[in-house]
Design an enzyme around this catalytic site. Sequence first.
Site, PDB file in Angstrom:
ATOM      1  N   SER A 688      24.983 -34.061  -1.650  1.00  0.00           N
ATOM      2  CA  SER A 688      24.807 -32.922  -0.749  1.00  0.00           C
ATOM      3  C   SER A 688      25.836 -31.825  -0.943  1.00  0.00           C
ATOM      4  O   SER A 688      25.721 -30.772  -0.324  1.00  0.00           O
ATOM      5  CB  SER A 688      24.821 -33.396   0.705  1.00  0.00           C
ATOM      6  OG  SER A 688      26.096 -33.881   1.039  1.00  0.00           O
ATOM      7  N   LYS A 731      26.834 -32.934  10.369  1.00  0.00           N
ATOM      8  CA  LYS A 731      27.471 -31.898   9.546  1.00  0.00           C
ATOM      9  C   LYS A 731      27.626 -30.598  10.326  1.00  0.00           C
ATOM     10  O   LYS A 731      28.669 -29.935  10.241  1.00  0.00           O
ATOM     11  CB  LYS A 731      26.648 -31.676   8.275  1.00  0.00           C
ATOM     12  CG  LYS A 731      26.695 -32.851   7.311  1.00  0.00           C
ATOM     13  CD  LYS A 731      25.793 -32.628   6.112  1.00  0.00           C
ATOM     14  CE  LYS A 731      25.862 -33.823   5.156  1.00  0.00           C
ATOM     15  NZ  LYS A 731      24.983 -33.661   3.997  1.00  0.00           N
TER      16      LYS A 731
END
Length: 820
Positions: A688, A731
């Site tokens: 990611s 996140k």
Amino acid sequence: MFDFIKNKDKLGKIMAIPLLPLRDVVVFPHMIVPLFVGRERSIAALESAMKYEKGIFLAAQKNAQKDDPEQEDIHKIGTIGIIIQLLRLPDGTVKVLVEGKQRGIIKDYLPNQDFFVVNVEEQEEVEEKQDYVKTEALMRSIREAFETYVKLSKKVHVEMVGTIASIEGASKLADVIVSHIGIKLGDKQKILEIINVNDRLETIYEMMLGEIEILQVEEKIKRRVKKQMEKTQKDYYLNEQMRAIQKEMGDKDDFKSEINELEKKLKNKKMPEEPQKKVKAEIKKLQMMAPMSAEATVSRNYIDWILDMPWYEKTENKHTLKESEGMLEEDHYGLKQVKERILEYLAVQSLVKKNKGSILCLVGPPGVGKTSVAKSVARATNRKFVRLSLGGVRDEAEIRGHRRTYIGALPGKIVQLLKKAGSNNPVFCLDEVDKLSSDFRGDPSSALLEVLDPEQNIAFNDNYLEVDYDLSDIMFITTANVLQTIPAPLQDRMEVIRIAGYTEPEKMNIALKFLVKKAIEANGLTTDNIAFSEGALLTIIRQYTREAGVRNVEREIASICRKVAREIVTNGNAGLIKISSKTVQKYLGVPKYRHGEAEGKDSIGLAVGLAWTEVGGELLAIEVSLMKGAGKMIMTGKLGDVMQESVQAALTYVRARADQFGLSDNFYKEIDIHIHVPEGAIPKDGPSAGIAMATSIASAFLKRKVRGDLAMTGEITLRGRVLPVGGLKEKLLAAHRGNLKTVLIPKDNEKDMADVPANVVKALKIVFVEHMDEVLKFALLPGEGPEALKIDVPPPEALMQIPPPAMIPVVDQPQRPMNH
């Protein structure tokens, strides 16, 4: 031949003779003794003596530990002896048999380098002729004492008594007896040095009486110990006889009453037919056993376990749905999804008579309240609460129990905790289910498959009980930090509810409603002693903690309470102490984290990525530096294989777009690229950070700064496409905690925005991207770079903005697990 010199002294003559120093032994006249000799000087003395008349002077050393004695280390009085036999052994030592002949005293030492040679004067025995009666009396006494000594000692052969009785000379009698009694070496040397025979006999007699007294005490102790042992054996034998008699007579009132009590208990206990038959059979077998036998103990324990199990005992939920909801809200702030699921379960239970037990799995970082919410569920549903910690459990028997054939066997923890709860429908918390391990003793996670399967746990079979037990009424709640380590079959049996980290307002509410009160009570304070302002709590949350949960917030609040308690006790301050944002630093010291400013300034080659960890989301700084070299790429920061592949993909994208970026075809061949992710001790992995890697590399080559208030997450392909990632909620919470203003996320993650708290969505500017070109247009600040960077993509302000959360449909699509 050694010279014999006649001396005018009436005591005897003087002779020059080799000296053999002795260790740990004293040789007396009339004594034949074997000696093992290993010292070179001593062997030389023996060999010299053998060449002449075999005469040798035997004198004891004062210190037996000394290997190389000097003249002053040897006693002056010893025994003149004759070598009877000498044998050389293979190891170089000598075995010699010597016989003592007469006492002697060293007059002086003659010069000789190889061994000692001494002038020895013979010592004639001094007998008192005029006191013959005393000598005879001493001889008789000493013979009687020796006979007693032999009877007590057992170390001297009985035949020695006859040998001693046949000796007529007083001097010989004394020397023979002293060589056979166990006295100290110093005492023997003392007797050797006594020339007067009567004095010698008296000394030996006194020493023998002392030895006899010691031996009598030893014998007395032995008899006492033997008598005690015989008494113990006798008692054991009589007890066994009594048991046998009682068994024959049938007089076993205690045992009978115990069996009657078990039968009464069985009659009054409501249980299924199978365990009832099992208990009846065990009681019947128990009646045939000896009461004190090991088998009877095992059987009694088994019966007790089955009778104590809550087969039909239940707790009824007397609370209405509204009351249960109020309790959940009272105990925990937030956790909306968990509370809704519990209330749904209670609603269904009120409509259906028989409802299968619910099996929930709460997954989230440490400190977010997974275990405590299980306790709250038990209170809201009016059930008993039991907790089993599975962290580090590696034995299947911990779940299923041991078979009764093993000594000390017990049921598994499931059965043990149900007995402790006293009901068959408790809230059962299986804590840390993701930390189960396995070894040669079995796999506990496989044993849990039956426990957590609603179709199978209606007939759970513990190895110890050996009867089916219905677990379907139990409400199982498992907790875990990550799902990856939980086996897929076990995951499939549980309803997973994710609990993400708390936002700043949520932490503030939790601190105000729960943590402050708890800390004040735990530290012996009251609201009259201390008060926290909202500003103080906000300062603690922002500047002293950075976590997904609230454990560190609780610790910092408790730390302030302890310091205030000490202040009150020390100074006697009984007034109210107010904790404000300005006084927090006085109690907690220098702030640990920055807040209220961007994590980094606008920089070349530095981008901020977003990572998912077990404890929530984290910010991930990615640094790129260029150096003159030969086209090498260096990657540091403990990057995993997947992350290293992301770096390769990012670099390939930049190289493929070299023309658009205005870079030469061979721009990468004359420089080395160093990519570093700080906090190098922490392992990092996952795809990611791909777009953040590509942004850092492009920034370094184009010499254009990356916006410092921007973070990004997304996987990159070779053609620059931005793919979706997992852990989006965590996140974005991390970006919100880090005070970032803008976040770039993949367009395909738009559906996951429904789970993100509204205040986080409001605080962040979230931009959806589909291609890496869009990322660079938004992330790189204008600079002196080439005009070719003007890629044909929509401007940032035209990019799709986040719609309100209520308008986003919830799409049930599993997220990709990430590890950074």
